[in-house]
Design a protein around this motif. Structure first.
Motif, PDB file in Angstrom:
ATOM      1  N   GLY A 245      23.997  -6.015   4.793  1.00  0.00           N
ATOM      2  CA  GLY A 245      25.028  -6.467   5.546  1.00  0.00           C
ATOM      3  C   GLY A 245      25.882  -7.692   4.629  1.00  0.00           C
ATOM      4  O   GLY A 245      25.744  -7.710   3.421  1.00  0.00           O
ATOM      5  N   SER A 246      26.901  -8.472   5.552  1.00  0.00           N
ATOM      6  CA  SER A 246      27.658  -9.300   4.795  1.00  0.00           C
ATOM      7  C   SER A 246      26.837 -10.440   4.102  1.00  0.00           C
ATOM      8  O   SER A 246      27.397 -10.934   3.024  1.00  0.00           O
ATOM      9  CB  SER A 246      28.535  -9.944   6.032  1.00  0.00           C
ATOM     10  OG  SER A 246      27.618 -10.410   6.895  1.00  0.00           O
TER      11      SER A 246
ATOM     12  N   ASP B 283      26.052 -11.518  11.698  1.00  0.00           N
ATOM     13  CA  ASP B 283      24.546 -11.210  12.101  1.00  0.00           C
ATOM     14  C   ASP B 283      23.721 -10.721  10.697  1.00  0.00           C
ATOM     15  O   ASP B 283      24.342 -10.610   9.705  1.00  0.00           O
ATOM     16  CB  ASP B 283      24.164 -10.376  13.334  1.00  0.00           C
ATOM     17  CG  ASP B 283      24.518  -8.824  12.709  1.00  0.00           C
ATOM     18  OD1 ASP B 283      24.904  -8.664  11.606  1.00  0.00           O
ATOM     19  OD2 ASP B 283      24.577  -8.027  13.657  1.00  0.00           O
ATOM     20  N   LEU B 284      22.551 -10.752  10.802  1.00  0.00           N
ATOM     21  CA  LEU B 284      21.631 -10.365   9.853  1.00  0.00           C
ATOM     22  C   LEU B 284      21.120  -8.896   9.861  1.00  0.00           C
ATOM     23  O   LEU B 284      20.935  -8.608  10.998  1.00  0.00           O
ATOM     24  CB  LEU B 284      20.318 -11.336   9.577  1.00  0.00           C
ATOM     25  CG  LEU B 284      20.523 -12.824   9.652  1.00  0.00           C
ATOM     26  CD1 LEU B 284      19.259 -13.622   9.137  1.00  0.00           C
ATOM     27  CD2 LEU B 284      21.524 -12.941   7.884  1.00  0.00           C
ATOM     28  N   ASP B 285      21.301  -8.211   8.816  1.00  0.00           N
ATOM     29  CA  ASP B 285      20.899  -6.778   8.970  1.00  0.00           C
ATOM     30  C   ASP B 285      19.828  -6.566   8.066  1.00  0.00           C
ATOM     31  O   ASP B 285      19.896  -6.770   6.705  1.00  0.00           O
ATOM     32  CB  ASP B 285      21.929  -5.899   8.518  1.00  0.00           C
ATOM     33  CG  ASP B 285      23.199  -6.208   9.289  1.00  0.00           C
ATOM     34  OD1 ASP B 285      23.335  -5.751  10.390  1.00  0.00           O
ATOM     35  OD2 ASP B 285      23.963  -6.958   8.965  1.00  0.00           O
TER      36      ASP B 285
HETATM   37 CA    CA Z   1      25.774  -8.346   9.669  1.00  0.00          CA
END
Ligand code: CA
Ligand code: DGT
Ligand code: CA
Length: 573
Positions: free
Chosen positions: A188-189, A199-201
């Motif tokens: 993710g970002s 958010d965390l992926d």
């Molecule tokens: Ca994310």
């Protein structure tokens, strides 16, 4: 329960806000805000330090605040904050989440219109009474109306990357340490190094998804977790950050990592490219019909599409896929390319470290030079240097340079740009320095035309080598001030000056798109830690990450050069 620095910072910010709503002592309020900023970007976990004396030693943290930190870490709460929360109802505090409403304006609404919650505010707006309150104009009034109209309660907020990292890194390590787990990546970002994270992926390769989720449920920082099946789970961390976890098979790990790293725009463009070649790209792999061409690694996936590996920081669909197709991806700057740091403070102004201490810290970071750039004497900075003290610091630097082998201290100053564009120290003083870092520290609200004229006047003078934190923003706290960036770029380029990429986690200023614009115009960058203590030299990492997001290469950055090259360039300038 672990208290992270971000929790301490949030508590201090909240105390500052609540005191301000009550009309409290401005000095105390400022002390809390400043402490929140310092703590939020403090490189070591406070909870792992040794209590009040060590906190007290952090610049900007006095005995009182050190006590509050100890209290929060020890008991999970700060009594003074609990009292404020009892005194100001939550509905009133929520007004702070509306655009343009800080504590001063909330206080004005409360005292002048008896507005205590959103319903009160809606009524006051409808009756046209808000525009009459001091500090509220028709612009703000319509923004508030719009915000109330589309209000989603509990809308998610984005966290600064440095704050998200305090949660993401230990969580990744925890998962990685579990038996049967072979690989864990935060995608993710976060992986793209965006300055804020929604958010965390998290991706994991594990023997059993069910076991991994069961272990995740026991993780202390996790507030809740809902797993659906054995491959997907979503949770919320104690600070409100959402975590999406997926368990994927090793043969798809690269494709999944690529997909969940994003960005979405990058993914869409990549999928189109695959389609044009009659291939299908998904989070499971790259396929021709049912035959898997790639998927185990990202590199293999790019290769199968005829592309070189695109570093995650570039994956925003800003031309990186085209560049990869032409074999023209930039060789992005790396931390190990940095030779020096041209923006460092000492305890001569508002830093914590002595000259010697900062030199030792820079050597530990494998740098071979630093520029000492303490603040000029001006409002706001308590210990700013005047010409006299700057001269004495210069003597101390000469003396230390005599003794140092393989390391050089450059003489500099961080000089305030006054409201009219003059500098806060006289020209004769500045000309004796190796370099001058100039910065705006007040009058952020000037019109775009005035702010531009102010900056141009400062830059067009003979003295300024580097414009520090050019936009003056503080992420999530203070918007960038308005000015004509193109004109400033031209002025800097014409004079052979330099724009800073400030690595302080709350600044990261220039941002990625402005870095890219500067690089395209051939304007040199200075990636700087803006250290105020020895452990902040690590800010250089964040500066490098931001510069990579702006496509910067080694040659685009002044402080990748040796000290003699830097000296020569500065003299030319
Ligand atoms: Ca994310
Ligand atoms: P964030 O969380 O807002 O800071 O930003 P991201 O980029 O982490 O976005 P997030 O968490 O919504 O999704 C993670 C990645 O999943 C994203 O970067 C790309 C991929 N993704 C999400 N939705 C879509 C979609 O609709 N299409 C495609 N192609 N990819 C998507
Ligand atoms: Ca997500």
């Amino acid at each position: 329960m672990g208290i992270h620095n971000a929790d301490v910072a949030d508590a201090f910010d909240e105390i500052g806000d609540l005191l301000a709503i009550q009309g409290g002592n401005p000095f105390r309020i400022r002390a809390y805000r400043r402490a929140a900023r310092i703590v939020r970007s403090f490189p070591k976990e406070l909870a792992e330090m040794h209590g009040p004396e060590e906190y007290d030693a952090i610049p900007g943290i006095g005995a009182d605040l050190a006590g509050k930190i100890t209290e929060l870490i020890g008991s999970g709460r700060i009594e003074a904050l609990e009292r404020l929360r009892r005194e100001i109802p939550p509905q009133t505090r929520e007004l702070l989440n509306l655009p343009g409403l800080g504590p001063v304006r909330v206080r004005a609404l409360m005292t002048q219109l008896k507005v205590r919650n959103e319903a009160d505010l809606s009524r006051a707006l409808a009756a046209g009474r808000v525009a009459a309150v001091r500090g509220f104009g028709p612009g703000l009034e319509s923004r508030l109306e719009a915000a109330l109209a589309r209000r989603e309660p509990g809308a998610p907020r984005r966290l600064p990357l440095s704050v998200a990292a305090q949660y993401a890194v230990p969580l990744r390590e925890y998962l990685q340490s579990l038996p049967g787990v072979s690989r864990v990546e935060v995608a993710g970002s976060f992986r793209r190094g965006r300055e804020t994270v929604g958010d965390l992926d998290i991706l994991a390769s594990a023997v059993s998804g069910a076991k991994l989720f069961a272990a995740l449920k026991r993780y202390a920082d996790l507030r809740e977790l809902s797993a659906s099946g054995t491959t997907k789970a979503s949770g919320i961390l104690r600070n409100g950050l959402q975590v999406d976890v997926r368990v994927v098979a090793p043969k798809s790990f690269g494709a999944a990592l690529h997909y969940f790293t994003g960005s979405k725009d990058h993914n869409i463009h990549m999928r189109r490219l695959a389609q044009e070649r009659n291939l299908k790209l998904s989070e499971y792999g790259l396929f021709r019909g049912t035959r898997r061409l790639a998927g185990e690694t990202e590199r293999g996936l790019y290769r199968a599409l005829g592309l070189g590996f695109i570093p995650p920081e570039l994956r925003e669909d800003r031309g990186e896929i085209e560049a990869a197709g032409r074999n023209a991806l930039p060789a992005l700057i790396e931390r190990s390319d940095l030779e020096g740091d041209l923006h460092v403070h000492t305890n001569a102004s508002d830093g914590a470290g002595t000259l010697e201490r900062m030199v030792a810290a820079a050597r530990a970071q494998k740098l071979s030079y630093i520029a000492i750039t303490d603040h000029s004497k001006h409002l706001g900075i308590v210990h700013g240097l005047d010409a006299e003290r700057l001269a004495r610091q210069g003597e101390a630097i000469d003396a230390l340079n005599e003794k140092l082998r393989g390391f050089t201290i450059l003489k500099g100053a961080e000089v305030d740009i006054l409201e009219d564009g003059r500098l806060a120290l006289p020209r004769e003083t500045l000309e004796r320095l190796d370099l001058v870092v100039a910065a705006v520290h007040d009058h952020f609200g000037l019109s775009e035309a005035k702010q531009t004229a102010r900056l141009l006047r400062a830059l067009e003078g003979p003295c300024v080598s580097i414009l520090a934190h050019p936009f003056g923003r503080l992420i999530g706290e203070r918007e960038p001030y308005a000015f004509d960036f193109e004109k400033v770029l031209d002025a800097v380029r014409e004079r052979g000056g330099c724009l800073e990429v400030n690595g302080q986690p709350s600044r990261l200023d220039l941002d990625d798109s402005h870095i890219k614009a500067a690089v395209e115009r051939g304007v040199l960058l200075s990636i700087a830690s803006d250290s105020h203590s020895a452990d902040q030299l690590g800010n250089l990492d964040g500066g490098v990450r931001q510069a990579r997001r702006g496509w910067a290469r080694r040659q685009d950055v002044l402080n990748t050069r040796s000290v003699s090259e830097v000296r020569a360039l500065l003299r030319e300038h």
